[in-house]
Design an enzyme around this catalytic site. Sequence first.
Site, PDB file in Angstrom:
ATOM      1  N   LYS A  52       4.378  13.297   2.180  1.00 10.89           N
ATOM      2  CA  LYS A  52       3.696  13.658   0.922  1.00 10.89           C
ATOM      3  C   LYS A  52       3.413  15.165   0.873  1.00 10.89           C
ATOM      4  CE  LYS A  52      -0.018  11.152   1.761  1.00 10.89           C
ATOM      5  NZ  LYS A  52       0.256  10.603   3.095  1.00 10.89           N
ATOM      6  N   ARG A  54      -8.012   7.932  -1.206  1.00 10.73           N
ATOM      7  CA  ARG A  54      -7.604   7.082  -0.086  1.00 10.73           C
ATOM      8  C   ARG A  54      -8.337   5.757  -0.093  1.00 10.73           C
ATOM      9  NH1 ARG A  54      -5.671  11.560   3.435  1.00 10.73           N
ATOM     10  NH2 ARG A  54      -4.892  10.785   5.395  1.00 10.73           N
ATOM     11  N   ARG A  69       5.439  16.229  15.241  1.00 17.71           N
ATOM     12  CA  ARG A  69       5.063  17.336  14.361  1.00 17.71           C
ATOM     13  C   ARG A  69       4.406  18.479  15.143  1.00 17.71           C
ATOM     14  NH1 ARG A  69       1.988  15.480   8.946  1.00 17.71           N
ATOM     15  NH2 ARG A  69       0.227  14.994  10.295  1.00 17.71           N
ATOM     16  N   ARG A 125      -1.349  18.723  16.157  1.00 13.53           N
ATOM     17  CA  ARG A 125      -2.633  18.229  15.652  1.00 13.53           C
ATOM     18  C   ARG A 125      -3.196  17.160  16.580  1.00 13.53           C
ATOM     19  NH1 ARG A 125      -2.026  16.908   9.335  1.00 13.53           N
ATOM     20  NH2 ARG A 125      -3.388  15.185   9.936  1.00 13.53           N
ATOM     21  N   ARG A 167      -4.569   5.587  12.413  1.00 10.19           N
ATOM     22  CA  ARG A 167      -4.426   6.117  11.047  1.00 10.19           C
ATOM     23  C   ARG A 167      -3.539   5.199  10.210  1.00 10.19           C
ATOM     24  NH1 ARG A 167      -2.273  11.872  12.196  1.00 10.19           N
ATOM     25  NH2 ARG A 167      -2.256  12.120   9.929  1.00 10.19           N
TER      26      ARG A 167
HETATM   27  P1  AMP Z   1      -4.249  14.087   6.347  1.00 11.26           P
HETATM   28  O1  AMP Z   1      -3.954  15.504   6.680  1.00 11.26           O
HETATM   29  O2  AMP Z   1      -4.181  13.800   4.871  1.00 11.26           O
HETATM   30  O3  AMP Z   1      -3.440  13.126   7.163  1.00 11.26           O
HETATM   31  O4  AMP Z   1      -5.786  13.840   6.743  1.00 11.26           O
HETATM   32  C1  AMP Z   1      -6.235  14.019   8.071  1.00 11.26           C
HETATM   33  C2  AMP Z   1      -7.566  13.314   8.246  1.00 11.26           C
HETATM   34  O5  AMP Z   1      -8.540  13.873   7.337  1.00 11.26           O
HETATM   35  C3  AMP Z   1      -7.557  11.818   7.930  1.00 11.26           C
HETATM   36  O6  AMP Z   1      -7.130  11.036   9.020  1.00 11.26           O
HETATM   37  C4  AMP Z   1      -9.030  11.583   7.592  1.00 11.26           C
HETATM   38  O7  AMP Z   1      -9.835  11.563   8.758  1.00 11.26           O
HETATM   39  C5  AMP Z   1      -9.385  12.857   6.820  1.00 11.26           C
HETATM   40  N1  AMP Z   1      -9.114  12.725   5.364  1.00 11.26           N
HETATM   41  C6  AMP Z   1      -8.216  13.422   4.634  1.00 11.26           C
HETATM   42  N2  AMP Z   1      -8.259  13.056   3.351  1.00 11.26           N
HETATM   43  C7  AMP Z   1      -9.196  12.084   3.262  1.00 11.26           C
HETATM   44  C8  AMP Z   1      -9.690  11.293   2.200  1.00 11.26           C
HETATM   45  N3  AMP Z   1      -9.210  11.412   0.936  1.00 11.26           N
HETATM   46  N4  AMP Z   1     -10.654  10.388   2.470  1.00 11.26           N
HETATM   47  C9  AMP Z   1     -11.154  10.255   3.720  1.00 11.26           C
HETATM   48  N5  AMP Z   1     -10.729  10.960   4.778  1.00 11.26           N
HETATM   49  C10 AMP Z   1      -9.757  11.880   4.559  1.00 11.26           C
END
Ligand code: AMP
Length: 215
Positions: free
Chosen positions: A13, A88, A127, A160, A171
Amino acid sequence: MVIILLGPPGVGKGTQAKCLSSDLGWAHVSTGDLLRAARREGTELGRKAQSYMDNGELVPDDLILDLVREHLAGLDDDRGILFDGFPRTTAQADGLEGVLSDVGRSVDAAVVFHAPEETLVKRLSGRRNCPECGALYNVHFSPPEEDGVCDRCGHDLSHRKDDDAETVRRRLEVYQEETAPLIRWYEEHEARQVLIEADRGVDEIQAELRTELGL
Ligand code: AMP
């Protein structure tokens, strides 16, 4: 237009959102990126979000909605917006409707990306990113010339913390439990849905996305 990108972690995404937003001059709103920036800056939100993120859990909805509300307040009203990794949960989707309707806007389409789990795990665990210049690599698909070193600027690459195997599994579970129900939610709210098979090259996916969205 307002478009949300839905799909599990590692499905691509962010990569698609970056290409599209830079070509079209749209805002790319990634709550994951905003949270990582808050952590780097050591803000109160960053501190509150830290343990959730490191464990692969979702940050509480109220914190996320405040973050998005504040971020949107700083954007031009007429710019297209691509939401990546937000909403989410159904509570976040409800909250987003409220925030958008306050400024006379609504979600025009929900793009749902899909890829087999083994592809997602490989993409996430492989990654790597350069903390200095932002270049992205994947040890399986697009490795740097020298292991662990950025081709572009020579800085050491980082991985990361939440891309380790155990957190990746969590996740993906959280995605199934909390986020996948949003596909149904948007169907019920009669938002236009676009389905994208994402186990393909970046350019091919980008071309299909643009055709489907008429962009
Ligand atoms: P991402 O980079 O989108 O994979 O997000 C990394 C982490 O940030 C996720 O595993 C969550 O812990 C937190 N996170 C990101 N976006 C959200 C969201 N919309 N709602 C809740 N937690 C989020």
